[in-house]
Write an enzyme that holds these catalytic residues in place. Structure first.
Site, mmCIF file in Angstrom:
data_model
loop_
_atom_site.group_PDB
_atom_site.id
_atom_site.type_symbol
_atom_site.label_atom_id
_atom_site.label_comp_id
_atom_site.label_asym_id
_atom_site.label_seq_id
_atom_site.Cartn_x
_atom_site.Cartn_y
_atom_site.Cartn_z
ATOM 1 N N LYS A 51 47.365 8.429 86.803
ATOM 2 C CA LYS A 51 46.090 8.536 87.504
ATOM 3 C C LYS A 51 45.530 9.942 87.276
ATOM 4 O O LYS A 51 46.300 10.908 87.181
ATOM 5 C CB LYS A 51 46.344 8.288 88.992
ATOM 6 C CG LYS A 51 45.105 8.196 89.866
ATOM 7 C CD LYS A 51 45.520 7.876 91.307
ATOM 8 C CE LYS A 51 44.340 7.698 92.240
ATOM 9 N NZ LYS A 51 44.766 7.339 93.610
ATOM 10 N N SER A 85 42.194 3.443 95.434
ATOM 11 C CA SER A 85 41.570 4.258 94.429
ATOM 12 C C SER A 85 42.279 4.269 93.066
ATOM 13 O O SER A 85 41.671 4.688 92.083
ATOM 14 C CB SER A 85 41.474 5.686 94.947
ATOM 15 O OG SER A 85 42.766 6.246 95.127
ATOM 16 N N SER A 122 45.984 3.125 98.359
ATOM 17 C CA SER A 122 45.412 3.314 97.018
ATOM 18 C C SER A 122 46.312 2.916 95.850
ATOM 19 O O SER A 122 45.844 2.867 94.717
ATOM 20 C CB SER A 122 44.977 4.765 96.824
ATOM 21 O OG SER A 122 43.729 4.980 97.425
#
Lengths: 96, 484
Positions: B75, B150, B174
């Site tokens: 990420k 996310s 997330s």
């Protein structure tokens, strides 16, 4: 009792050093009032005598030996600066 | 089977038997990206040459660890020295991290190859990856739908077979929510299990790094590689690592699994609930005992979270002021104007809303009414889990109340977006561990995966892995691949 109408987006944005356009300020005012109204439900909870939780890990002040160890070099630490001189961060003049 | 369809564990075995090289694997995934990225947009930054060079170096060296030669995506909020780390924000455009996150160092030590950086909601604030300042990522099961967020880029990349595995971060769901929306496995470890050093902070008392993978065993493989105490993160726990080797394949006989009645009330779609109840029955057939439990403060979790997470975020994001790194507004007349315009130009709408909300709940006159009150509510929410875990070994819930929603559906209504995380948020507030894995499919316009969340007590990752593995082995959901 405080109520959600106390949230003045323009004032709080200034505290947060965020310059908002007119349009943004209006839009966020409306959206955040709705969110604050939702958040206010926690005030219905009876929390008398309840200790606050700042952190779920029950550990206080982990200590380590105060020994020097390698860390970021001044070059690395300042490499991303938008404006620098040698190893200093340059900003607009703050004192006349 | 094509190389990009491998799981990480299968790729590990193939490398060990010299059937493939790390370079073969990286090339296969790069080719896969070329084929599907135009539809999915999961990745923000892939340095193909650097990944291939790392792979060749692994191929030339003796086996180095349990992930030898295995490409892993990250990420875009995890620091890798010399690589971009933008958190999908304009304010960090051009920034290159000056050091490796501890999880990156650990991945390297395990032999992994860094594949590239995955899209995310800006600063991890969002549940659909639509707040990314770069572009939205699409759900591999239906490109008209969000991958969740996310860590939506990481989940979509794994689901679309562009990566065997990825690391994401989970502050209120997330990792688990996008895993559920994309049909993969996502683990949020116990708070403190994995070092946060080198993770760009959103809400420091809630953030944890964890893996997104194609199956449960891969999640165990990655968790083993990244967990452990780190002197650079004083909130990381020094407890002995979880022993997952004895958890896998052990079955669930003798375990008590709780269904919290508050999670099956309103807002949950009927077929999603049915999938989760079917999963509970399957686990019962495998020898577990199902009991009803109660988490009575569940309805306050989202509100509590949005006070605490935004408060912490407003403090953490104060560092983005145009002085030391990232964007700086042009030709400011003075320092205050530089701060105000830098932040106005650099942050997107959701980040601004959360900074304002967080500043408000911490401001004079409101601190006690909101922030302190929410901290006490957090004590009650944590207490719910303590009481529930006195009655059961783990808790089963849906990961989300609905399958993946459509892109754009919730963007105009931030509160509706917040409520998408209603089943995952309490776990972060409590600090416990949880895993999401596929437990079926529902039909909207297309077939969409449903996630089962297994929540375990603090430091009991081996329990949730044991249950997840037993369920996965008894079912065939992981065989399903998105229609790409």
């Amino acid at each position: 009792m405080n109520s959600s109408s106390d949230l003045h987006v323009r004032y709080v944005a200034q505290l947060a050093r965020l310059k908002l356009s007119e349009e943004e300020a209006c839009r966020y005012q409306e959206q955040l009032e709705q969110i604050v109204r939702y958040i206010e439900q926690i005030r219905k909870l009876d929390v008398r005598g309840i200790e606050p939780t700042a952190h779920v890990v029950e550990r206080v002040n982990p200590m380590r030996a105060d020994d020097p160890a390698p860390s970021l070099s001044p070059d690395d630490a300042t490499a991303n600066a938008p404006l620098r001189a040698e190893h200093l961060f340059m900003v607009p003049k703050v004192v006349e | 089977m094509k190389l990009h369809e491998f799981t990480a564990s299968r790729a590990v075995a193939a490398i060990r038997r010299c059937e493939v090289s790390s370079e073969d694997l990286v090339r296969a995934l790069l080719a896969r990206m070329e084929a599907v990225e135009p539809q999915i947009s999961a990745m923000l930054h892939v340095d193909a040459e650097a990944a291939l060079a790392e792979a060749r170096a692994r191929d030339a060296a003796p086996p180095s660890g349990p992930l030898h030669g295995i490409p892993i995506a990250l990420k875009d909020n995890l620091s890798v020295r010399g690589q971009p780390c933008t958190c999908a924000s304009r304010i960090l455009r051009g920034y290159r991290a000056p050091y490796d996150a501890t999880v990156v160092e650990k991945l390297r030590r395990a032999g992994a190859v860094l594949l590239g950086r995955a899209n995310m909601d800006e600063f991890a604030m969002g549940s659909s990856t639509e707040t990314s300042s770069v572009r939205a990522t699409r759900n591999p099961w239906d490109p008209a739908r969000a991958p969740g967020g996310s860590s939506g880029g990481a989940a979509a990349a794994v689901a679309a077979r562009e990566a065997f595995a990825a690391l994401g971060s989970d502050t209120g769901g997330s990792i688990r929510q996008p895993a559920a929306f994309c049909g993969c496995v996502g683990l949020k470890p116990t708070y403190g299990r994995v070092s946060r050093y080198g993770l760009v902070a959103f809400a420091s008392s809630l953030d944890q790094i964890g893996p997104l993978t194609r199956d449960v065993r891969d999640a165990a493989l990655l968790f083993n590689a990244i967990a452990g105490h780190d002197p650079h993160d004083s909130t990381s726990l020094s407890d002995a690592p979880a022993d997952l080797s004895s958890a896998l394949g052990r079955g669930v006989r003798g375990l008590k699994l709780g269904l919290p009645r508050e999670y099956f009330l309103k807002g949950i779609e009927r077929d999603v609930e049915e999938s989760v109840r079917r999963a509970a029955r399957e686990l019962e057939k495998l020898g577990a005992e199902i009991v009803e439990v109660s988490l009575p403060h569940t309805e306050y979790a989202v509100a509590t979270y949005y006070v605490l997470a935004t408060a912490e975020a407003s403090a953490n994001l104060a560092r983005f002021d145009g002085v030391r790194y990232g964007h700086r507004a042009e030709k400011p007349s003075d320092l205050l104007e530089m701060y105000g315009r830098t932040r106005a130009e650099g942050f997107g709408a959701e980040v601004k809303r959360r900074i304002i909300l967080g500043t408000y709940v911490l401001s004079r006159g409101y601190h006690d009414a909101y922030y302190l009150h929410a901290q006490k509510a957090r004590t009650l929410i944590r207490g719910d889990f303590q009481q529930a875990f006195a009655r059961c070994d783990a808790i089963l819930t849906p990961t989300t109340p609905t399958p993946a929603f459509k892109l754009g559906e919730k963007m105009q209504d931030p509160l509706q977006m917040y409520l998408a995380d209603i089943f995952t948020i309490a776990v972060n507030l409590a600090g416990a561990c949880a895993i999401s894995l596929p437990c079926g499919f529902v039909v909207r316009e297309t077939t969409l995966p449903v996630g089962l969340q297994i929540i375990g007590p603090w430091m009991r990752e081996e329990t949730i892995f044991r249950i997840a593995d037993a369920y996965e082995q008894a079912t065939a959901w992981r065989e399903e691949a998105p229609p790409l």
